[in-house]
Design a protein around this motif. Structure first.
Motif, short mmCIF file in Angstrom:
data_model
loop_
_atom_site.label_atom_id
_atom_site.label_comp_id
_atom_site.label_asym_id
_atom_site.label_seq_id
_atom_site.Cartn_x
_atom_site.Cartn_y
_atom_site.Cartn_z
N GLN A 112 33.53 -18.24 -26.63
CA GLN A 112 32.78 -19.10 -28.27
C GLN A 112 34.11 -19.89 -27.63
O GLN A 112 33.87 -20.94 -29.10
CB GLN A 112 32.55 -18.30 -29.08
CG GLN A 112 31.65 -17.67 -29.01
CD GLN A 112 31.17 -16.06 -30.02
OE1 GLN A 112 31.89 -16.14 -30.63
NE2 GLN A 112 30.31 -15.80 -30.51
N ARG A 113 35.31 -19.31 -28.30
CA ARG A 113 36.26 -20.55 -28.36
C ARG A 113 36.56 -21.21 -26.97
O ARG A 113 37.32 -22.36 -27.33
CB ARG A 113 38.07 -18.89 -28.35
CG ARG A 113 38.05 -18.89 -29.78
CD ARG A 113 39.44 -18.49 -29.21
NE ARG A 113 39.80 -17.01 -28.30
CZ ARG A 113 40.15 -15.94 -28.25
NH1 ARG A 113 39.54 -15.07 -29.13
NH2 ARG A 113 40.70 -15.68 -27.36
N ALA A 168 36.51 -27.05 -25.90
CA ALA A 168 36.21 -27.72 -25.13
C ALA A 168 35.60 -29.06 -25.58
O ALA A 168 36.66 -30.24 -24.92
CB ALA A 168 35.69 -26.98 -23.84
N ALA A 169 35.12 -28.62 -26.41
CA ALA A 169 34.04 -30.10 -27.27
C ALA A 169 34.79 -30.92 -27.59
O ALA A 169 35.27 -32.03 -28.12
CB ALA A 169 33.26 -29.24 -28.11
N GLY A 201 40.94 -29.92 -15.23
CA GLY A 201 41.24 -28.23 -15.06
C GLY A 201 40.12 -27.84 -15.35
O GLY A 201 39.90 -26.09 -15.43
N LEU A 202 38.70 -28.21 -16.46
CA LEU A 202 37.79 -27.28 -16.37
C LEU A 202 37.05 -26.51 -15.15
O LEU A 202 36.23 -25.70 -15.32
CB LEU A 202 37.08 -27.76 -17.28
CG LEU A 202 37.09 -28.24 -18.86
CD1 LEU A 202 36.54 -29.43 -19.86
CD2 LEU A 202 37.84 -27.12 -19.21
N LEU A 203 36.87 -27.87 -14.11
CA LEU A 203 36.22 -27.82 -12.97
C LEU A 203 36.64 -26.47 -12.63
O LEU A 203 36.21 -25.72 -11.78
CB LEU A 203 35.67 -28.97 -11.76
CG LEU A 203 35.01 -30.19 -12.93
CD1 LEU A 203 35.06 -31.73 -11.72
CD2 LEU A 203 33.54 -29.06 -12.73
N LEU A 204 38.75 -26.71 -12.52
CA LEU A 204 39.26 -25.91 -11.57
C LEU A 204 38.81 -24.55 -12.31
O LEU A 204 38.94 -23.63 -11.45
CB LEU A 204 40.07 -26.26 -11.59
CG LEU A 204 41.10 -25.84 -10.99
CD1 LEU A 204 41.57 -25.84 -9.70
CD2 LEU A 204 42.92 -26.18 -11.26
N GLY A 245 51.84 -38.30 -21.79
CA GLY A 245 52.29 -37.69 -21.02
C GLY A 245 52.18 -35.71 -21.56
O GLY A 245 52.11 -34.46 -21.23
N GLU A 246 51.24 -35.62 -23.04
CA GLU A 246 51.64 -34.61 -23.32
C GLU A 246 49.98 -33.41 -21.99
O GLU A 246 49.05 -33.94 -22.50
CB GLU A 246 51.16 -34.35 -24.77
CG GLU A 246 50.93 -33.15 -25.66
CD GLU A 246 50.69 -33.05 -26.46
OE1 GLU A 246 51.22 -32.39 -27.24
OE2 GLU A 246 50.01 -33.99 -27.20
N GLY A 247 49.88 -32.42 -22.22
CA GLY A 247 48.81 -31.90 -21.72
C GLY A 247 48.31 -31.35 -22.50
O GLY A 247 48.03 -31.65 -23.71
N VAL A 248 46.92 -30.87 -21.77
CA VAL A 248 45.63 -30.44 -22.17
C VAL A 248 45.82 -29.16 -22.90
O VAL A 248 44.60 -28.40 -23.34
CB VAL A 248 44.87 -30.80 -21.96
CG1 VAL A 248 44.52 -32.52 -22.09
CG2 VAL A 248 44.60 -30.12 -20.22
N GLY A 249 46.54 -28.37 -22.47
CA GLY A 249 46.92 -26.60 -22.77
C GLY A 249 46.03 -25.50 -21.86
O GLY A 249 45.07 -24.77 -21.74
#
Length: 403
Positions: free
Chosen positions: A190-191, A196-197, A244-247, A363-367
């Motif tokens: 759920q998180r 992701a949304a 990243g989500l696909l990986l 350049g900030e990552g997405v976590g």
């Protein structure tokens, strides 16, 4: 559960009734074998033989027919009148005692049969009670009410079976553990969906605003160039997020094939790829590459090492340090950086989790860095652990591969 309880009742009741029949039969046989001698000894002790010989001869019974027998039957040679009387009385006492014993035994056996069925029904209910609780709990819980606690139930919707150690106790505890894992997975899912949304909605909103506001009217060439650069930057960030989500999704499906991969060479390539970025940030990177070869996917292990080193470089302080070490026990990456609270460390492996709030800076990552590391490690049957450094801040992340 009614059918199982009836079958267990029949089984328990039949066993108890069989034990009662066997016990009654054994007692009857043993008593019958020794009853005559016991009665004879008791009568001989109570009435001595010489006194039995003084008794008058037995008169014929009135039911005897004189035409058939007009005189007493002759006694066998060597049998005295006293011994004959003793035998007659012993036979009569034995017959009466055995008849009484059989009658009482049958009555007791009938009552025992009824009691056996009642006890078997109660025992079956007691044995199946944990199974009924497990069934009811499984039927009641779902993804939506996994944390629901009906009145009178154990906390957090668990069975929490209170009983002595045994197979059913272990089954209930195992089911509770499974519910705990399901709860964590559902909560994480759920998180993940919500984060992701949110992460994908933000760049879409930025692109829309840039298109509607930045390109409104008749913008000049410089303005169009800036908006174009911004849109490309946002598109690149969205692409990294989607990759990243696909990986993560592909790692959850496991590895299709395994080939030997030199982890120390993988770590060296990751350090080399990030050398320029580390130098730009003033970060010193040291490498201690001892041989380590594991079976796995070379592309995924490349991504694992790259994410570990990139996370250590980008979440650091000016003039900080990063140490990368490989060896027979796995790969370890240590960095200086902000102080990380110990209770926050496990949360960093969740998707879109960051130590600080996102600022949308370039350049900030997405976590997703450590989440991808953990997912790749799990696909390779490895274990990832992280500890906050006591001195200098930062983290020490270790990946231990199975032997």
């Amino acid at each position: 559960m009614g059918g199982e309880r009836a079958r267990l009742t029949a089984l328990y009741g039949g066993l108890l009734l069989l034990a009662g029949v066997l016990l009654t039969g054994v007692v009857y046989v043993l008593v019958k074998d020794g009853l005559y001698s016991s009665i004879s000894v008791a009568m001989t002790t109570a009435v001595p033989a010489q006194r039995l010989q003084d008794l008058p001869a037995a008169t014929p019974s009135p039911q005897w027919t004189p035409a058939i027998r007009t005189s007493p039957a002759p006694m066998p040679p060597g049998v005295t009148p006293g011994l004959a009387i003793t035998r007659t009385l012993s036979d009569a006492a034995e017959s009466a005692a055995l008849e009484r014993l059989l009658t009482v035994s049958l009555l007791v056996l009938a009552a025992y049969a009824v009691l056996s069925v009642v006890l078997a029904w109660w025992m079956a209910g007691r044995v199946l009670r944990p199974v009924a609780v497990i069934t009811e709990t499984a039927r009641r819980l779902s993804g939506e009410n996994l944390l629901g606690v009906p009145p009178g139930r154990s906390p957090w919707g668990r069975i929490a079976l209170d009983g002595p150690p045994g197979e059913l106790k272990r089954l209930a505890d195992t089911f509770d553990g499974m519910l705990g894992r399901m709860e964590r997975l559902v909560s994480a899912q759920q998180r993940f969906a919500a984060n992701a949304a949110h992460e994908l909605r933000t760049p879409v909103a930025v692109q829309r605003a840039a298109a509607e506001i930045g390109l409104a009217g008749e913008p000049g060439p410089e303005r169009v160039a800036r908006i174009r650069e911004k849109l490309i930057e946002v598109a690149d960030a969205s692409e990294r997020t989607i990759d990243g989500l696909l990986l993560l999704a592909s790692c959850e499906q496991g590895l299709r094939e395994r080939r030997p991969v030199a982890v120390h060479e993988v770590a060296a390539r990751a350090v080399e790829a990030l050398a320029a970025e580390a130098a730009e940030r003033g970060i010193t990177v040291s490498l201690d590459a001892r041989p380590l070869t594991v079976g796995g996917d070379a592309v995924l292990l490349d991504r694992l090492a790259y994410n570990l080193v990139a996370n250590a470089v980008r979440h650091n302080v000016p003039d900080g340090r990063v140490g990368v070490r490989t060896g027979p026990d796995g790969i370890e990456v240590t960095n200086t950086g902000p102080v990380v609270p110990a209770d926050t460390v496990p949360l960093l492996f969740e998707p879109f989790r960051r130590l600080a709030a996102r600022t949308q800076a370039p350049g900030e990552g997405v976590g997703l860095g450590l989440s991808i590391v953990e997912s790749i490690a799990r696909a390779h049957d490895a274990r990832v652990t992280a500890t906050a450094n006591a001195a200098g801040g930062g983290l020490t992340v270790r990946v231990r591969f199975a032997a």
